[in-house]
Motif scaffolding. Sequence first.
Motif, PDB file in Angstrom:
ATOM      1  N   PHE A  37       0.803  -1.217   0.000  1.00 36.32           N
ATOM      2  CA  PHE A  37       0.000   0.000   0.000  1.00 36.32           C
ATOM      3  C   PHE A  37       0.840   1.273   0.000  1.00 36.32           C
ATOM      4  N   TRP A  52      -6.639 -11.528   3.811  1.00 39.78           N
ATOM      5  CA  TRP A  52      -5.656 -10.449   3.722  1.00 39.78           C
ATOM      6  C   TRP A  52      -5.787  -9.717   2.398  1.00 39.78           C
ATOM      7  N   ARG A  53      -5.722  -8.405   2.460  1.00 43.72           N
ATOM      8  CA  ARG A  53      -5.822  -7.572   1.260  1.00 43.72           C
ATOM      9  C   ARG A  53      -4.569  -7.675   0.390  1.00 43.72           C
ATOM     10  N   TYR A  54      -3.411  -7.702   1.025  1.00 45.01           N
ATOM     11  CA  TYR A  54      -2.136  -7.804   0.310  1.00 45.01           C
ATOM     12  C   TYR A  54      -1.440  -9.100   0.704  1.00 45.01           C
ATOM     13  N   ASN A  67      -1.021  -5.039   6.730  1.00 45.71           N
ATOM     14  CA  ASN A  67      -2.368  -5.466   7.113  1.00 45.71           C
ATOM     15  C   ASN A  67      -3.123  -4.365   7.851  1.00 45.71           C
ATOM     16  N   TYR A  68      -2.579  -3.155   7.812  1.00 46.99           N
ATOM     17  CA  TYR A  68      -3.227  -1.962   8.369  1.00 46.99           C
ATOM     18  C   TYR A  68      -3.731  -2.215   9.788  1.00 46.99           C
ATOM     19  N   ARG A  71      -6.764  -4.446  10.112  1.00 49.11           N
ATOM     20  CA  ARG A  71      -7.966  -4.133   9.345  1.00 49.11           C
ATOM     21  C   ARG A  71      -7.959  -4.816   7.972  1.00 49.11           C
ATOM     22  N   TRP A  72      -6.754  -5.101   7.430  1.00 53.58           N
ATOM     23  CA  TRP A  72      -6.635  -5.731   6.108  1.00 53.58           C
ATOM     24  C   TRP A  72      -6.179  -7.176   6.223  1.00 53.58           C
TER      25      TRP A  72
END
Length: 117
Positions: A37, A52-54, A67-68, A71-72
């Motif tokens: 990000f 997981w977003r990434y 993973n913020y 949050r991600w």
Amino acid sequence: MSHTATVKVQVKCRAAFEKACRRLKIEYSLNETVELFDGTKVTGMTARLKGWRYPVVFSEGKAHYDNYGGRWGEESELNKFRQVYAAEAAAHKARQQGFRVSETKLKDGTIRLVCQR
């Protein structure tokens, strides 16, 4: 004689990495460049953890991820991966040294490996 070990994990063994990913049924790559990000680009073995977003990129003995703050992606998924990878890496190394390896998952979630000649 019984030995208990606590292991700090550095993901380096490709064979154990692949087995851990297949075991956890997650997508992976052995060599991929990922842009996180913040714009950081990292190349290495990647695992796309559930939720997981990434992806997590394992490179030069480090885990690179975003993973913020949870949050991600839940940190527990990364911990689960590390545990399974550590078991696979230890079993892989033991087999290379001529040991037979059996594994048991205990009620508390820990993994027990028994190595015998």
